[in-house]
Each structure stands twice: as structure tokens, then as C-alpha cells.
Design an enzyme around this catalytic site. Structure first.
Site, PDB file in Angstrom:
ATOM      1  N   ARG A  37      24.314  33.578  39.516  1.00 39.95           N
ATOM      2  CA  ARG A  37      24.611  35.008  39.594  1.00 39.95           C
ATOM      3  C   ARG A  37      23.579  35.661  40.501  1.00 39.95           C
ATOM      4  NH1 ARG A  37      29.750  35.912  38.562  1.00 39.95           N
ATOM      5  NH2 ARG A  37      30.390  35.308  36.475  1.00 39.95           N
ATOM      6  N   GLU A  71      42.487  32.224  34.743  1.00 42.17           N
ATOM      7  CA  GLU A  71      41.042  32.022  34.876  1.00 42.17           C
ATOM      8  C   GLU A  71      40.574  30.777  34.132  1.00 42.17           C
ATOM      9  OE1 GLU A  71      38.781  33.320  36.787  1.00 42.17           O
ATOM     10  OE2 GLU A  71      39.945  34.958  37.621  1.00 42.17           O
ATOM     11  N   GLU A 104      37.352  30.228  46.756  1.00 39.08           N
ATOM     12  CA  GLU A 104      36.566  29.599  47.819  1.00 39.08           C
ATOM     13  C   GLU A 104      35.087  29.970  47.788  1.00 39.08           C
ATOM     14  OE1 GLU A 104      37.265  32.626  51.565  1.00 39.08           O
ATOM     15  OE2 GLU A 104      38.647  30.947  51.319  1.00 39.08           O
TER      16      GLU A 104
END
Length: 182
Positions: A64, A92, A140
Site C-alpha cells: 500500500r 473481487e 494490471e
């Protein structure tokens, strides 16, 4: 009872990006004075508590950038325009983990940071998991490691601050409470 509502007088769009937009609103306060509010607009998101047959919690380790570190999280993602939360949760889970589920049940929805953002997260519980033959199909620009942990291991990861985000901490504590009530 006194009204606490703030009336919007003017809105200025500051930024519009792929995930969020930022606006500054001039508001009239309940006492008649004015103030400014910086507000992040978000399309909403889903998060999934995925439980395997052997009672492991399916999670992902992900870097993150905002934190400059990796953390371990439950699978989650942003709602696409017009997408229903349950469909997003199924998508998801499959994209990030490679798991399909027999059952996807809504648990709760909550605002992440209502002081400055309108992001609403819809939390689901996925059961009857089956690993697809092909691997996860990540976006991606998305890179994750699959992690499967017991509830006890998840609690330890919280102590070690490896699980360090609100949605995952909420999920782990929900499972802990649910387990305690058996």
C-alpha cells in the site's frame, strides 16, 4: 431538537481521478456562520470475509503506497459504475484470490471515514469456496500474495500490525465474536 445539518453554499472540484475525487465545499453551519469542508468522493467498495472448508480466512498481502509498506487484508475492491455490490464481491474474490464461492451473504455496510469521505464499504461473507484451476486474474497494476490463516493467526497478525486496516480488523473481530458466541 436542534438541526445539525450543514447547507452547501458552493462546491469547487479540486481533483478528479481514477479512484477518488476531491472537492471543497463552503457550508453554512447550524449557527449561521460559514466554514469549508474538504470531501473525498468515492464510488463505494466491497470487502469479503472468505472462509475455507478448513476454517481458514482467505486474505491477500499487498503493498500500500500510502503506507509505504505491505499489509495483509481481506479481498476487497472498488465498485465499477452501475455495478451491484454482491456481483462486485464475487468478482473481487475471484480476481484477487482465484476462489469461487457457492454462497455470498451480505453482512453489513459501513462508512470508512465519514469526517472527510463518502466511501461506503459493503462487507460480505463467502462460503463454499472452490479454487479455480487458473490463477487469480489481477488488475494490471495489482500485485498480491495469497495468504490463508486461522482466526488465531489473524489475531496474532493484528498484534504484529501486519493486519492494520479497519475493514480487515473489523472482519477478524467479527469472526472472533462469532466464534465466542458458539
Amino acid at each position: 431538537m436542534k438541526s445539525l445539518e450543514e447547507k452547501t453554499l458552493r462546491t469547487e472540484q479540486i481533483f478528479s481521478g481514477k479512484v477518488i475525487s476531491l472537492q471543497v465545499e463552503e457550508v453554512e453551519l447550524p449557527n449561521g456562520k460559514t466554514s469549508k469542508r474538504e470531501i473525498i468522493k468515492h464510488p463505494g467498495a466491497v470487502a469479503v470475509i472468505a472462509i475455507t472448508e478448513d476454517e481458514k480466512i482467505v486474505m491477500v498481502e499487498q503493498y500500500r503506497k500510502a503506507l509505504e509498506r505491505t499489509i495483509i487484508e481481506i479481498p476487497a475492491g472498488k465498485l465499477e459504475k452501475g455495478e451491484e455490490p454482491k456481483g462486485c464481491a464475487i468478482r473481487e474474490l475471484e480476481e484477487e484470490t482465484g476462489y469461487e464461492c457457492e454462497k455470498m451473504d451480505w453482512l453489513i455496510s459501513f462508512y470508512t471515514s465519514p469526517g472527510f469521505a463518502d466511501e461506503l464499504v459493503h462487507l460480505y461473507v463467502a462460503t463454499g469456496l472452490k479454487k479455480k484451476l487458473d490463477a487469480a486474474t489481477l488488475d494490471e497494476d495489482e500485485f498480491v500474495n495469497l495468504v490463508e490463516v486461522s482466526l488465531e493467526e489473524a489475531l496474532e497478525l493484528m498484534k504484529e500490525q501486519k493486519i492494520y486496516d479497519a475493514k480487515t480488523a473489523f472482519a477478524v473481530q467479527y469472526l472472533q465474536l462469532k466464534d465466542a458466541l458458539k
